[in-house]
Design an enzyme around this catalytic site. Structure first.
Site, PDB file in Angstrom:
ATOM      1  N   CYS A 317       0.825  -1.207   0.000  1.00 54.98           N
ATOM      2  CA  CYS A 317       0.000   0.000   0.000  1.00 54.98           C
ATOM      3  C   CYS A 317       0.860   1.260   0.000  1.00 54.98           C
ATOM      4  O   CYS A 317       1.765   1.405   0.815  1.00 54.98           O
ATOM      5  CB  CYS A 317      -0.891  -0.013   1.231  1.00 54.98           C
ATOM      6  SG  CYS A 317      -2.062   1.322   1.200  1.00 54.98           S
ATOM      7  N   GLY A 408       1.036  -4.814  -5.691  1.00 55.29           N
ATOM      8  CA  GLY A 408       0.588  -4.047  -4.531  1.00 55.29           C
ATOM      9  C   GLY A 408       1.653  -4.011  -3.452  1.00 55.29           C
ATOM     10  O   GLY A 408       1.426  -3.455  -2.392  1.00 55.29           O
TER      11      GLY A 408
HETATM   12  P1  XMP Z   1      -0.010  -7.398   3.651  1.00 54.03           P
HETATM   13  O1  XMP Z   1       0.831  -6.501   4.493  1.00 54.03           O
HETATM   14  O2  XMP Z   1      -0.428  -8.634   4.350  1.00 54.03           O
HETATM   15  O3  XMP Z   1      -1.324  -6.566   3.398  1.00 54.03           O
HETATM   16  O4  XMP Z   1       0.577  -7.664   2.286  1.00 54.03           O
HETATM   17  C1  XMP Z   1      -2.386  -7.033   2.637  1.00 54.03           C
HETATM   18  C2  XMP Z   1      -3.356  -5.911   2.490  1.00 54.03           C
HETATM   19  O5  XMP Z   1      -2.715  -4.772   1.904  1.00 54.03           O
HETATM   20  C3  XMP Z   1      -3.663  -3.983   1.246  1.00 54.03           C
HETATM   21  N1  XMP Z   1      -3.152  -3.731  -0.096  1.00 54.03           N
HETATM   22  C4  XMP Z   1      -3.200  -2.584  -0.750  1.00 54.03           C
HETATM   23  N2  XMP Z   1      -3.737  -1.418  -0.413  1.00 54.03           N
HETATM   24  N3  XMP Z   1      -3.059  -0.492  -2.472  1.00 54.03           N
HETATM   25  C5  XMP Z   1      -3.669  -0.369  -1.283  1.00 54.03           C
HETATM   26  O6  XMP Z   1      -4.204   0.690  -0.976  1.00 54.03           O
HETATM   27  C6  XMP Z   1      -2.482  -1.630  -2.898  1.00 54.03           C
HETATM   28  O7  XMP Z   1      -1.914  -1.699  -3.977  1.00 54.03           O
HETATM   29  C7  XMP Z   1      -2.577  -2.726  -1.983  1.00 54.03           C
HETATM   30  N4  XMP Z   1      -2.148  -3.987  -2.054  1.00 54.03           N
HETATM   31  C8  XMP Z   1      -2.524  -4.573  -0.879  1.00 54.03           C
HETATM   32  C9  XMP Z   1      -4.962  -4.793   1.243  1.00 54.03           C
HETATM   33  O8  XMP Z   1      -5.808  -4.284   2.256  1.00 54.03           O
HETATM   34  C10 XMP Z   1      -4.508  -6.209   1.565  1.00 54.03           C
HETATM   35  O9  XMP Z   1      -5.491  -7.016   2.160  1.00 54.03           O
END
Ligand code: XMP
Length: 499
Positions: A317, A408
């Site tokens: 994120c 992500g």
């Molecule tokens: P972890 O730390 O376990 O987190 O990889 C997973 C959560 O991260 C969020 N997530 C994102 N949020 N843009 C965002 O705003 C992104 O590109 C992104 N990728 C992951 C999401 O809540 C996920 O469950």
């Protein structure tokens, strides 16, 4: 809400996972074994899990293979909505794969008519890989069973199914909806591997197979619906095709819908929930993400069955970098838990990089944790494995390392850590393929041993915490958090979490 919990609010202001250690307590369990320590929890109002793990709805994390393992291991997978707008069927197919995976009673077994040609029946067996076909007439009355053995060594170019099937009169048949143990006893006693079930008119109700019973018994913690099928969730957005998508997912018998948008405390979310509730008043609904008490109250008032908490802690994120908005995850969890009271389940979403942080998320407010990057690169994640050259430090050569993409995840750090590469200068970062929020992560084996390790560590945490179960530790912590909490200085953080 436990009385001691209020004391946490001040303590966690500006704090997240690595800001604390927990003080060890007198241990009362003999074995730190996930098969005997109770790790059960609430996922949402009507869904409980035996293990508090949820795989993230990210398009490089959760599709059917991941959701199946998570549910088999007692958690839950949420199928992402990363399919093109209007392209609903692929997501529905993933849900169907999970729901068909395992049954106590197969409600719609592959069936043929008595007059179907043997040639066609064999083709159905090949296509579906079903070793047994149920034979029914036009009114779906049971007429017999046709197995692979019945068609082996015979000329299947001629003749009809009726000529080779075992007729219903010679079959062991279950009458009505049999409980699993009754069905199992009957199958053992009569030495059969398939048990068709019929109603009083002889109409087919379903099929029970010895293989499914075996599987059922080997997975005592699996997350199942009332029919014994694995549970699965699916994410939708808050605009565009979201209602149409929800309708198709509900038709495919998805267990829970997650309306997932970056900022869930918003006018867009309000409209989406209202529209959803009107059309699907009985469907289990989770919404998010939020990270404030106001955000939780806003969703609670709209009648959601669980809330996803986390603005910006996730590995992938970039919200905090690009907007400077967000709430440190432990602070968010405590404030959201206070607002939610005891009754509304919270899913702690994102930012968990080490197993110990899972326990913290569960003590400070989460009922379950959602994990993305912790499962990245495993066999069950979508995407191909690509071999990329990685330059080894201290050696004048590069080696090919298998990678998978995690979208992500903004940081190259995770890759470096996993590769155990220490010297930034000599690592060919270009070769690792990190670009913006899409990175390559080392491909690993199955996610199953990772889940098992997490669960073992969770049991160890419960042992150190002086409790007998996750629920008990949570209660003890919330009654008296100061008994547990040690806020860390910069140097004790280094001592604790830098390795
Ligand atoms: P972890 O730390 O376990 O987190 O990889 C997973 C959560 O991260 C969020 N997530 C994102 N949020 N843009 C965002 O705003 C992104 O590109 C992104 N990728 C992951 C999401 O809540 C996920 O469950």
């Amino acid at each position: 809400m436990a009385s001691g919990f209020d004391a946490l609010v001040e303590l966690v202001r500006g704090a997240t996972f690595d800001d604390f250690l927990l003080r060890p307590q007198y241990s009362v369990i003999e074995r730190r074994d996930p098969s005997v320590v109770d790790l059960s929890c609430r996922f949402s109002a009507r869904i409980t899990l035996k293990r508090p793990l949820v795989s993230a709805n990210m398009d490089t994390v959760t599709r059917a293979p991941m959701a199946i393992v998570q549910a088999e291991e007692g958690g839950l997978g949420i199928i992402d909505r990363g399919f093109r707008n209007g392209d609903i069927e692929p997501q529905v197919r993933e849900v169907e794969k999970v729901k068909r995976m395992q049954h106590i009673i197969i409600r719609d077994p592959y069936a043929v008519a008595p007059e179907t040609s043997l040639k066609e029946a064999v083709a159905v067996m090949r296509r579906t890989r079903a070793g047994t076909l149920v034979v029914v007439d036009a009114a779906r009355r049971l007429k017999g069973l046709l197995t692979e053995r019945d068609v082996r060594f015979v000329n299947t170019r001629e003749g009809a199914v009726s000529s080779r099937m075992t007729p219903a009169s010679q079959l062991v048949v279950g009458h009505g909806e049999l409980a699993l143990d009754v069905a199992e006893r009957l199958m053992v006693e009569k030495k059969v591997k398939k048990l068709p079930l019929v109603d009083a008119n002889g109409t087919l109700l379903g099929l029970i197979t010895a293989k499914d019973i075996d599987r059922q018994e080997r997975l005592p913690f699996a997350t199942r619906d009332a029919h014994g099928r694995l549970r699965v969730g699916a994410a939708i957005g808050a605009t565009g095709d979201f209602l149409e998508r929800a309708a198709e997912l509900v038709k495919a018998q998805v267990d829970v819908i997650v309306i997932d948008i970056a900022h869930g405390h918003s006018v867009v979310m309000a409209r989406a929930i209202d529209a959803f509730k009107q059309q699907f008043p009985d469907v289990e609904l989770v919404a998010g993400n939020v990270a404030t008490a106001d955000g939780v109250r806003f969703l609670a008032e709209r009648g959601v069955h669980a809330v996803k908490v986390g603005i910006g802690p996730g590995g992938g994120c970039t919200t905090r970098l690009t907007t400077s908005f967000g709430v440190p995850q432990l602070q968010a969890l405590v404030e959201c838990r206070q607002a939610a009271g005891d009754n509304l389940p919270l899913i702690a979403d994102g930012g968990i990089k080490r197993h110990g942080a899972i326990l913290e998320a569960l003590l400070f407010g989460g009922d379950t944790v959602m994990l993305g990057s912790m499962f990245a690169g495993t066999e069950e994640t979508p995407g191909d494995v690509v071999q990329k050259p990685v330059v080894l430090p201290d050696q004048q050569r590069s080696v090919k390392v298998p990678f998978k993409v995690l979208r992500g995840m903004a940081s190259i750090q995770a890759i470096r850590d996993r590769l155990d590469v220490e010297d930034d200068e000599v690592v060919d970062l270009e070769a690792l393929g990190a670009e913006g929020t899409e990175v390559s992560v080392p491909a690993r084996g199955s996610v199953r041993p990772i889940v098992h390790d997490i669960l073992k560590h969770l049991c160890s945490s419960i042992s150190y915490g002086g409790a007998r179960s996750l629920g008990e530790l949570r209660q003890m912590f919330r009654n008296d958090p100061l008994r547990y909490l040690i806020k860390l200085s910069a140097s004790s953080k280094r001592e604790s979490y830098k390795r």
